[in-house]
Design a protein around this motif. Structure first.
Motif, mmCIF file in Angstrom:
data_model
loop_
_atom_site.group_PDB
_atom_site.id
_atom_site.type_symbol
_atom_site.label_atom_id
_atom_site.label_comp_id
_atom_site.label_asym_id
_atom_site.label_seq_id
_atom_site.Cartn_x
_atom_site.Cartn_y
_atom_site.Cartn_z
ATOM 1 N N PHE A 1 0.837 -1.202 0.000
ATOM 2 C CA PHE A 1 0.000 0.000 0.000
ATOM 3 C C PHE A 1 0.871 1.251 0.000
ATOM 4 O O PHE A 1 1.867 1.326 0.726
ATOM 5 N N PHE A 2 0.462 2.230 -0.786
ATOM 6 C CA PHE A 2 1.059 3.564 -0.688
ATOM 7 C C PHE A 2 0.130 4.512 0.050
ATOM 8 O O PHE A 2 0.457 5.657 0.272
ATOM 9 N N ALA A 3 -1.032 4.029 0.406
ATOM 10 C CA ALA A 3 -1.967 4.727 1.289
ATOM 11 C C ALA A 3 -2.971 3.696 1.778
ATOM 12 O O ALA A 3 -3.394 2.825 1.008
ATOM 13 N N ILE A 4 -3.315 3.787 3.041
ATOM 14 C CA ILE A 4 -4.280 2.853 3.625
ATOM 15 C C ILE A 4 -5.646 3.518 3.634
ATOM 16 O O ILE A 4 -5.839 4.569 4.249
ATOM 17 N N ARG B 1 -0.918 7.130 7.478
ATOM 18 C CA ARG B 1 -1.493 6.014 6.741
ATOM 19 C C ARG B 1 -2.353 6.458 5.568
ATOM 20 O O ARG B 1 -2.420 5.772 4.541
ATOM 21 N N ARG B 2 -3.008 7.607 5.701
ATOM 22 C CA ARG B 2 -3.889 8.087 4.628
ATOM 23 C C ARG B 2 -3.137 8.907 3.575
ATOM 24 O O ARG B 2 -3.615 9.070 2.461
ATOM 25 N N ALA B 3 -1.977 9.442 3.939
ATOM 26 C CA ALA B 3 -1.228 10.291 3.006
ATOM 27 C C ALA B 3 -0.668 9.447 1.859
ATOM 28 O O ALA B 3 -0.417 8.248 2.005
ATOM 29 N N VAL B 4 -0.494 10.081 0.714
ATOM 30 C CA VAL B 4 0.089 9.406 -0.442
ATOM 31 C C VAL B 4 1.410 10.100 -0.764
ATOM 32 O O VAL B 4 1.446 11.104 -1.454
ATOM 33 N N ASN B 5 2.463 9.575 -0.215
ATOM 34 C CA ASN B 5 3.796 10.073 -0.529
ATOM 35 C C ASN B 5 4.694 8.866 -0.745
ATOM 36 O O ASN B 5 5.272 8.322 0.195
ATOM 37 N N PRO B 6 4.792 8.402 -1.989
ATOM 38 C CA PRO B 6 5.487 7.136 -2.253
ATOM 39 C C PRO B 6 6.982 7.154 -1.970
ATOM 40 O O PRO B 6 7.611 6.089 -1.993
ATOM 41 N N ALA B 7 7.570 8.312 -1.705
ATOM 42 C CA ALA B 7 8.996 8.342 -1.384
ATOM 43 C C ALA B 7 9.269 7.977 0.059
ATOM 44 O O ALA B 7 10.349 7.491 0.385
ATOM 45 N N SER C 1 -7.065 -2.768 9.540
ATOM 46 C CA SER C 1 -6.877 -4.062 10.190
ATOM 47 C C SER C 1 -5.748 -4.861 9.556
ATOM 48 O O SER C 1 -5.245 -5.823 10.155
ATOM 49 N N ARG C 2 -5.332 -4.476 8.355
ATOM 50 C CA ARG C 2 -4.227 -5.162 7.687
ATOM 51 C C ARG C 2 -2.871 -4.608 8.099
ATOM 52 O O ARG C 2 -1.839 -5.122 7.667
ATOM 53 N N MET C 3 -2.879 -3.561 8.916
ATOM 54 C CA MET C 3 -1.636 -2.926 9.355
ATOM 55 C C MET C 3 -1.254 -3.395 10.750
ATOM 56 O O MET C 3 -2.094 -3.482 11.636
ATOM 57 N N VAL C 4 0.020 -3.666 10.951
ATOM 58 C CA VAL C 4 0.514 -3.957 12.300
ATOM 59 C C VAL C 4 0.841 -2.632 12.990
ATOM 60 O O VAL C 4 1.042 -1.601 12.334
ATOM 61 N N THR C 5 0.889 -2.653 14.309
ATOM 62 C CA THR C 5 1.373 -1.500 15.070
ATOM 63 C C THR C 5 2.890 -1.593 15.147
ATOM 64 O O THR C 5 3.430 -2.666 15.433
ATOM 65 N N MET D 1 4.457 6.177 12.090
ATOM 66 C CA MET D 1 3.769 5.487 11.003
ATOM 67 C C MET D 1 2.450 4.867 11.449
ATOM 68 O O MET D 1 1.672 4.396 10.623
ATOM 69 N N ASN D 2 2.188 4.874 12.771
ATOM 70 C CA ASN D 2 0.899 4.403 13.267
ATOM 71 C C ASN D 2 -0.191 5.461 13.137
ATOM 72 O O ASN D 2 -1.378 5.147 13.239
ATOM 73 N N ASN D 3 0.211 6.710 12.944
ATOM 74 C CA ASN D 3 -0.757 7.803 12.890
ATOM 75 C C ASN D 3 -1.642 7.707 11.646
ATOM 76 O O ASN D 3 -1.165 7.390 10.547
#
Length: 228
Positions: free
Chosen positions: A57-60, A89-95, A66-70, A83-85
């Motif tokens: 994923f490049f954005a959740i 997770r919603r931002a799209v910044n592929p770098a 639920s597919r993300m671990v803490t 990265m838990n924020n």
């Protein structure tokens, strides 16, 4: 208002690591070419054809958390837990923000090269161009580490190997100690992930053991420059 700032280096003279902005530079070009958001371009052109749309994923999106671990910080000063924020997770910044399983990372490199016998994501000549060292002629390759394997930035990937064959091994590590890499001569692709940061001073302490298992030579995260 943002104050005007001098660039850290003179443009066109030094290779450096653009960990936050590189994805925006390339992403905006892709958005203009395809007439779509960068997320849609990555989904349609990379993740779905590679068969990893549910692993990488490049954005959740909503309902996918639920597919993300803490993730948790280790003893190092890096902000891995950010990265838990939800904003990250919603931002799209592929770098600088991507989430994947280890299998998804390895499969991406496999599909990029077509080692499985299927049509690769990129033509061979396109991949070789992406793996080309692109430097100002006044900035020679100066990094020599671990029996003269060197690591430099290519056209989007970190390259390392013998100085006469820098297109052999390529890939990139991630915050927390994750790794993705491909050895084109051995036809071997590797993905490694962790949810407790193993970085220390920017270097993954587990990397030497990981690389030794598969016969890779250890690399540094960033190119080391010769001192004057």
């Amino acid at each position: 208002a943002w104050a005007a700032r001098q660039p850290a280096e003179n443009p066109g003279t030094v290779s450096t690591y653009l960990a936050l902005t590189y994805g925006w530079y390339l992403g905006h070009v892709l958005e203009n070419v395809f007439g779509k958001s960068i997320k849609d371009v990555l989904d349609e052109q990379v993740l779905i054809p590679a068969g990893i749309a549910r692993d990488f994923f490049f954005a959740i999106g909503p309902g996918q958390d639920s597919r993300m671990v803490t993730v948790y910080n280790g003893t190092e000063p890096w902000s891995f837990e950010e990265m838990n924020n939800t904003a990250f997770r919603r931002a799209v910044n592929p770098a600088c923000w991507g989430a994947s399983s280890a299998r998804g990372i390895a499969k991406f490199y496999n599909r990029l090269c077509g080692f499985d016998g299927q049509r690769p994501l990129l033509k061979r000549e396109t991949l070789l161009e992406a793996l080309r060292v692109n430097r100002w002629k006044g900035e020679p390759v100066t990094s020599v580490v671990n029996d003269e394997w060197i690591m430099v930035w290519g056209m989007g990937y970190a390259l390392w190997g013998e100085d006469c064959n820098l297109q052999r091994v390529f890939g990139q590590g991630g915050l927390g100690g994750s790794e993705g890499m491909c050895d084109r001569e051995k036809r071997m692709c590797i993905g490694y992930t962790c949810n407790i940061s193993s970085n220390y001073d920017g270097y993954n302490k587990l990397t030497p053991e990981l690389f030794a298992i598969v016969g890779f030579k250890t690399r540094y995260q960033h190119e080391r420059r010769a001192r004057p």
